[in-house]
Design a protein around this motif. Structure first.
Motif, PDB file in Angstrom:
ATOM      1  N   LYS A  33      -4.132 -16.335  18.976  1.00  0.00           N
ATOM      2  CA  LYS A  33      -2.802 -16.384  19.602  1.00  0.00           C
ATOM      3  C   LYS A  33      -2.902 -16.648  21.103  1.00  0.00           C
ATOM      4  O   LYS A  33      -1.944 -17.069  21.724  1.00  0.00           O
ATOM      5  N   PHE A  34      -4.087 -16.432  21.692  1.00  0.00           N
ATOM      6  CA  PHE A  34      -4.279 -16.683  23.115  1.00  0.00           C
ATOM      7  C   PHE A  34      -4.731 -18.114  23.410  1.00  0.00           C
ATOM      8  O   PHE A  34      -4.940 -18.477  24.563  1.00  0.00           O
ATOM      9  N   PHE A  35      -4.900 -18.925  22.373  1.00  0.00           N
ATOM     10  CA  PHE A  35      -5.303 -20.318  22.518  1.00  0.00           C
ATOM     11  C   PHE A  35      -4.082 -21.215  22.370  1.00  0.00           C
ATOM     12  O   PHE A  35      -3.152 -20.892  21.630  1.00  0.00           O
ATOM     13  N   GLU A  36      -4.104 -22.356  23.054  1.00  0.00           N
ATOM     14  CA  GLU A  36      -3.041 -23.341  22.856  1.00  0.00           C
ATOM     15  C   GLU A  36      -3.141 -23.883  21.432  1.00  0.00           C
ATOM     16  O   GLU A  36      -4.237 -24.169  20.949  1.00  0.00           O
ATOM     17  N   HIS A  37      -2.006 -24.002  20.764  1.00  0.00           N
ATOM     18  CA  HIS A  37      -1.963 -24.500  19.390  1.00  0.00           C
ATOM     19  C   HIS A  37      -1.431 -25.929  19.367  1.00  0.00           C
ATOM     20  O   HIS A  37      -0.569 -26.294  20.160  1.00  0.00           O
ATOM     21  N   PHE A  38      -1.972 -26.701  18.428  1.00  0.00           N
ATOM     22  CA  PHE A  38      -1.575 -28.096  18.269  1.00  0.00           C
ATOM     23  C   PHE A  38      -1.173 -28.315  16.821  1.00  0.00           C
ATOM     24  O   PHE A  38      -1.791 -27.769  15.905  1.00  0.00           O
ATOM     25  N   SER A  39      -0.172 -29.153  16.605  1.00  0.00           N
ATOM     26  CA  SER A  39       0.314 -29.394  15.247  1.00  0.00           C
ATOM     27  C   SER A  39      -0.550 -30.375  14.479  1.00  0.00           C
ATOM     28  O   SER A  39      -0.482 -30.426  13.250  1.00  0.00           O
ATOM     29  N   ALA A  63      -6.887 -15.368  12.793  1.00  0.00           N
ATOM     30  CA  ALA A  63      -8.320 -15.487  13.051  1.00  0.00           C
ATOM     31  C   ALA A  63      -8.648 -15.133  14.501  1.00  0.00           C
ATOM     32  O   ALA A  63      -7.770 -15.089  15.365  1.00  0.00           O
ATOM     33  N   LYS A  64      -9.931 -14.887  14.737  1.00  0.00           N
ATOM     34  CA  LYS A  64     -10.421 -14.625  16.087  1.00  0.00           C
ATOM     35  C   LYS A  64     -11.578 -15.560  16.386  1.00  0.00           C
ATOM     36  O   LYS A  64     -12.367 -15.909  15.510  1.00  0.00           O
ATOM     37  N   VAL A  65     -11.661 -15.976  17.652  1.00  0.00           N
ATOM     38  CA  VAL A  65     -12.739 -16.839  18.122  1.00  0.00           C
ATOM     39  C   VAL A  65     -13.808 -15.948  18.750  1.00  0.00           C
ATOM     40  O   VAL A  65     -13.508 -15.058  19.538  1.00  0.00           O
TER      41      VAL A  65
END
Length: 103
Positions: free
Chosen positions: A66-72, A47-49
């Protein structure tokens, strides 16, 4: 997987697009000033923001998640929001919006 969409009123806003589903919305205040809006969002796929600059002329960019921090998990994202707001400032607070007013 979750990301945090950040918007600063009067400056820019981050908007969900296909593949991004907002889960919770939190307002960040410093004293009486509304500083930012944090949206915890679930992501699916590539996805894109949508980032919209509020200046004139309006600028719109699509940024891959992919440029954003990801959280589980949502609690992991919420801990990050609390860290962004700062624990040592008595004037700083993060307030969750009721579900009916999430967007």
């Amino acid at each position: 997987m979750y990301i945090i969409l950040t918007s600063k009123p009067g400056q820019y806003r981050s908007e969900a697009t296909d593949g991004i589903e907002p889960v919770e919305v939190h307002d960040y205040f410093y004293g009486e000033r509304h500083v930012a809006v944090f949206v915890v969002a679930a992501i699916r796929g590539d996805a894109k923001v949508k980032i919209v600059d509020d200046d004139s002329p309006t600028t719109v960019n699509l940024v891959p998640t992919k440029f954003f921090e990801h959280f589980s998990s949502v609690p992991d994202a919420l801990r990050s929001i609390q860290d962004l707001a700062g624990h040592g400032h008595t004037d700083a607070r993060v307030v969750r919006r009721p579900a009916a007013h999430a967007q």
